[in-house]
Design a protein around this motif. Sequence first.
Motif, PDB file in Angstrom:
ATOM      1  N   GLU A   7      11.641  -1.625  17.015  1.00  0.00           N
ATOM      2  CA  GLU A   7      11.758  -1.845  15.579  1.00  0.00           C
ATOM      3  C   GLU A   7      11.189  -3.220  15.214  1.00  0.00           C
ATOM      4  O   GLU A   7      11.377  -4.201  15.924  1.00  0.00           O
ATOM      5  CB  GLU A   7      13.235  -1.804  15.159  1.00  0.00           C
ATOM      6  CG  GLU A   7      13.872  -0.430  15.329  1.00  0.00           C
ATOM      7  CD  GLU A   7      13.484   0.521  14.206  1.00  0.00           C
ATOM      8  OE1 GLU A   7      13.198   0.042  13.087  1.00  0.00           O
ATOM      9  OE2 GLU A   7      13.456   1.735  14.443  1.00  0.00           O
ATOM     10  N   VAL A   8      10.458  -3.296  14.127  1.00  0.00           N
ATOM     11  CA  VAL A   8       9.959  -4.583  13.629  1.00  0.00           C
ATOM     12  C   VAL A   8      11.037  -5.193  12.752  1.00  0.00           C
ATOM     13  O   VAL A   8      11.484  -4.574  11.782  1.00  0.00           O
ATOM     14  CB  VAL A   8       8.662  -4.393  12.819  1.00  0.00           C
ATOM     15  CG1 VAL A   8       8.211  -5.732  12.254  1.00  0.00           C
ATOM     16  CG2 VAL A   8       7.583  -3.792  13.698  1.00  0.00           C
ATOM     17  N   ASP A  57      24.080   2.156  16.410  1.00  0.00           N
ATOM     18  CA  ASP A  57      23.558   0.793  16.318  1.00  0.00           C
ATOM     19  C   ASP A  57      22.675   0.642  15.077  1.00  0.00           C
ATOM     20  O   ASP A  57      22.460   1.601  14.316  1.00  0.00           O
ATOM     21  CB  ASP A  57      22.799   0.414  17.591  1.00  0.00           C
ATOM     22  CG  ASP A  57      21.520   1.214  17.789  1.00  0.00           C
ATOM     23  OD1 ASP A  57      21.238   2.114  16.972  1.00  0.00           O
ATOM     24  OD2 ASP A  57      20.792   0.945  18.752  1.00  0.00           O
ATOM     25  N   ALA A  58      22.165  -0.571  14.857  1.00  0.00           N
ATOM     26  CA  ALA A  58      21.399  -0.857  13.639  1.00  0.00           C
ATOM     27  C   ALA A  58      20.124  -0.021  13.549  1.00  0.00           C
ATOM     28  O   ALA A  58      19.681   0.330  12.456  1.00  0.00           O
ATOM     29  CB  ALA A  58      21.058  -2.349  13.586  1.00  0.00           C
ATOM     30  N   ALA A  64      26.671   2.691  19.566  1.00  0.00           N
ATOM     31  CA  ALA A  64      27.021   1.291  19.819  1.00  0.00           C
ATOM     32  C   ALA A  64      28.469   1.141  20.271  1.00  0.00           C
ATOM     33  O   ALA A  64      28.793   0.265  21.067  1.00  0.00           O
ATOM     34  CB  ALA A  64      26.787   0.454  18.572  1.00  0.00           C
ATOM     35  N   SER A  65      29.370   1.990  19.736  1.00  0.00           N
ATOM     36  CA  SER A  65      30.775   1.891  20.126  1.00  0.00           C
ATOM     37  C   SER A  65      31.486   3.215  19.867  1.00  0.00           C
ATOM     38  O   SER A  65      31.046   4.031  19.051  1.00  0.00           O
ATOM     39  CB  SER A  65      31.484   0.755  19.373  1.00  0.00           C
ATOM     40  OG  SER A  65      31.428   0.954  17.982  1.00  0.00           O
ATOM     41  N   ARG A  66      32.566   3.406  20.600  1.00  0.00           N
ATOM     42  CA  ARG A  66      33.444   4.563  20.422  1.00  0.00           C
ATOM     43  C   ARG A  66      34.755   4.038  19.837  1.00  0.00           C
ATOM     44  O   ARG A  66      35.369   3.124  20.387  1.00  0.00           O
ATOM     45  CB  ARG A  66      33.694   5.255  21.769  1.00  0.00           C
ATOM     46  CG  ARG A  66      34.661   6.421  21.689  1.00  0.00           C
ATOM     47  CD  ARG A  66      34.717   7.177  23.004  1.00  0.00           C
ATOM     48  NE  ARG A  66      34.972   6.293  24.133  1.00  0.00           N
ATOM     49  CZ  ARG A  66      34.913   6.676  25.411  1.00  0.00           C
ATOM     50  NH1 ARG A  66      34.582   7.922  25.703  1.00  0.00           N
ATOM     51  NH2 ARG A  66      35.161   5.820  26.385  1.00  0.00           N
ATOM     52  N   ILE A  67      35.183   4.623  18.735  1.00  0.00           N
ATOM     53  CA  ILE A  67      36.303   4.075  17.964  1.00  0.00           C
ATOM     54  C   ILE A  67      37.326   5.169  17.710  1.00  0.00           C
ATOM     55  O   ILE A  67      36.973   6.315  17.409  1.00  0.00           O
ATOM     56  CB  ILE A  67      35.799   3.518  16.604  1.00  0.00           C
ATOM     57  CG1 ILE A  67      34.720   2.455  16.827  1.00  0.00           C
ATOM     58  CG2 ILE A  67      36.945   2.944  15.784  1.00  0.00           C
ATOM     59  CD1 ILE A  67      33.905   2.124  15.600  1.00  0.00           C
ATOM     60  N   ASP A  68      38.612   4.835  17.877  1.00  0.00           N
ATOM     61  CA  ASP A  68      39.680   5.731  17.457  1.00  0.00           C
ATOM     62  C   ASP A  68      40.777   4.902  16.812  1.00  0.00           C
ATOM     63  O   ASP A  68      40.594   3.708  16.553  1.00  0.00           O
ATOM     64  CB  ASP A  68      40.203   6.588  18.621  1.00  0.00           C
ATOM     65  CG  ASP A  68      40.798   5.767  19.756  1.00  0.00           C
ATOM     66  OD1 ASP A  68      41.231   4.609  19.520  1.00  0.00           O
ATOM     67  OD2 ASP A  68      40.848   6.268  20.894  1.00  0.00           O
ATOM     68  N   ALA A  69      41.926   5.524  16.548  1.00  0.00           N
ATOM     69  CA  ALA A  69      43.003   4.822  15.841  1.00  0.00           C
ATOM     70  C   ALA A  69      43.571   3.661  16.642  1.00  0.00           C
ATOM     71  O   ALA A  69      44.241   2.782  16.083  1.00  0.00           O
ATOM     72  CB  ALA A  69      44.124   5.809  15.500  1.00  0.00           C
ATOM     73  N   ASN A  70      43.304   3.613  17.934  1.00  0.00           N
ATOM     74  CA  ASN A  70      43.855   2.558  18.791  1.00  0.00           C
ATOM     75  C   ASN A  70      42.930   1.361  18.972  1.00  0.00           C
ATOM     76  O   ASN A  70      43.331   0.337  19.508  1.00  0.00           O
ATOM     77  CB  ASN A  70      44.199   3.134  20.178  1.00  0.00           C
ATOM     78  CG  ASN A  70      45.283   4.180  20.102  1.00  0.00           C
ATOM     79  OD1 ASN A  70      46.267   4.008  19.394  1.00  0.00           O
ATOM     80  ND2 ASN A  70      45.103   5.289  20.816  1.00  0.00           N
ATOM     81  N   GLY A  71      41.691   1.480  18.522  1.00  0.00           N
ATOM     82  CA  GLY A  71      40.790   0.351  18.674  1.00  0.00           C
ATOM     83  C   GLY A  71      39.347   0.802  18.815  1.00  0.00           C
ATOM     84  O   GLY A  71      39.025   1.985  18.650  1.00  0.00           O
ATOM     85  N   GLY A 129      24.931   7.628   1.966  1.00  0.00           N
ATOM     86  CA  GLY A 129      23.679   7.975   1.332  1.00  0.00           C
ATOM     87  C   GLY A 129      22.846   8.780   2.309  1.00  0.00           C
ATOM     88  O   GLY A 129      23.322   9.741   2.898  1.00  0.00           O
ATOM     89  N   LYS A 130      21.606   8.344   2.523  1.00  0.00           N
ATOM     90  CA  LYS A 130      20.742   9.035   3.482  1.00  0.00           C
ATOM     91  C   LYS A 130      20.810   8.421   4.873  1.00  0.00           C
ATOM     92  O   LYS A 130      20.249   8.965   5.824  1.00  0.00           O
ATOM     93  CB  LYS A 130      19.294   9.020   2.974  1.00  0.00           C
ATOM     94  CG  LYS A 130      19.080   9.810   1.695  1.00  0.00           C
ATOM     95  CD  LYS A 130      17.609   9.797   1.285  1.00  0.00           C
ATOM     96  CE  LYS A 130      17.390  10.610   0.020  1.00  0.00           C
ATOM     97  NZ  LYS A 130      15.960  10.620  -0.398  1.00  0.00           N
ATOM     98  N   SER A 131      21.496   7.305   4.983  1.00  0.00           N
ATOM     99  CA  SER A 131      21.520   6.583   6.259  1.00  0.00           C
ATOM    100  C   SER A 131      22.651   7.091   7.155  1.00  0.00           C
ATOM    101  O   SER A 131      23.816   7.101   6.741  1.00  0.00           O
ATOM    102  CB  SER A 131      21.708   5.084   6.004  1.00  0.00           C
ATOM    103  OG  SER A 131      21.817   4.373   7.214  1.00  0.00           O
ATOM    104  N   PRO A 132      22.340   7.499   8.396  1.00  0.00           N
ATOM    105  CA  PRO A 132      23.410   7.922   9.309  1.00  0.00           C
ATOM    106  C   PRO A 132      24.226   6.736   9.796  1.00  0.00           C
ATOM    107  O   PRO A 132      23.670   5.666  10.079  1.00  0.00           O
ATOM    108  CB  PRO A 132      22.646   8.576  10.465  1.00  0.00           C
ATOM    109  CG  PRO A 132      21.294   7.954  10.439  1.00  0.00           C
ATOM    110  CD  PRO A 132      21.002   7.624   9.005  1.00  0.00           C
ATOM    111  N   LEU A 133      25.529   6.914   9.854  1.00  0.00           N
ATOM    112  CA  LEU A 133      26.436   5.884  10.356  1.00  0.00           C
ATOM    113  C   LEU A 133      26.907   6.197  11.770  1.00  0.00           C
ATOM    114  O   LEU A 133      27.113   5.303  12.577  1.00  0.00           O
ATOM    115  CB  LEU A 133      27.653   5.764   9.442  1.00  0.00           C
ATOM    116  CG  LEU A 133      27.410   5.324   8.004  1.00  0.00           C
ATOM    117  CD1 LEU A 133      28.695   5.456   7.193  1.00  0.00           C
ATOM    118  CD2 LEU A 133      26.915   3.892   7.963  1.00  0.00           C
TER     119      LEU A 133
END
Length: 382
Positions: A7-8, A57-58, A64-71, A129-133
Amino acid sequence: MHQPPPEVDTLSPIDNINTRLVDSFVQRSLPDILAPLQATLTLRMTHPCRLALLWLDAQKTRIASRIDANGHEPISAENTPCRIDESVTLRECLAQDRPARQPNLKDPVIAWLASDTCLPLVCLPLRRGKSPLGFLVIMHRASHPLNEATENELMTWLPMAASLVVREIDAIFGLFGAVRFARDFTLMRDTETGQHQLRLGGYAGLLAERLQSAHGLGDRFAPEIALYAPLHDIGKIGIPDEILLKPGSFDASERETMQAHVTKGSALIDRLIDDFGLTENPRIDTLRSIVAFHHEYLDGSGYPEGRMGDDIPLATRIITVSDIFDALTNVRAYKKPWSIDEAFDQLRKMAGKQLDKECVDAFVSERKQLTSLWNHYAAHGV
């Protein structure tokens, strides 16, 4: 495997820092956002065991990370199949913008998510919007296969849960956008005030990170302080140039005008909160207190309210120590910069009187990193 071109990066260094900051802030906020949804899932359906979120990631190319209710757990690309192009399931989810039911365990990313007790049941892409999170994933107990009716109920519930998550994320980005707008406006008004605000974000964020564990605060406390710190002096945009830039000491009338930057700043923040629809945002009180109380001292000798002791929030005490350090170690129209040694000596003299001793001790203990930050800012004109 064909690798995509790098990516530039067209963002400025400051915008890069703030993009990473807000991304970190969102990731640390997500466990609290997922917790009530996890509770609803557990209450209504006893067999599903976990609601997880895979955050991209950006560049939107890997997890970039795996997230649940514990952290949240940052993911290392070295030993984890986390690239989107490694997963047929995730690629199809994004391309078709629909959930994947009963994803194939031969998919390396799905196999990585699975465990002996929990299997991925359904995966839904999250978009702003159109951007994946990222992807919202429901895991279910391997020993309790779901019947068709329960699975259909989950498929109805999951898009509503995803909408709630995105709405909370939107609120955080809205807050960040408002903060960035106000910061950039200040930079245009007065370069030195703007640069002081940017430096303060680094110092205050470092100090907040040092203190958050000792006070039992979550790991999003430090990014929040770093995000808000640059707005502490926003009221100075309402101070006339002949006072703001005066190369000498103030008389009584000028000092009173200068001190009014605090009340002017509080009024601007309230207007910003109204204009950007942030009234219900639970994180806004910290921003208010930073702007309104950063010139208050523990012994009551500060302004504008003469607050004392615990009536001054920890976030504000952190800003005050960082603010004084930066003011001492940089040029002002009325003084030459002090050395770092002289600044630390002055902070120690004020500790336990005007300044929080714990904050000063923690600040001084980070001398190596603070010196590195100071040198970095000096080298880059910030």
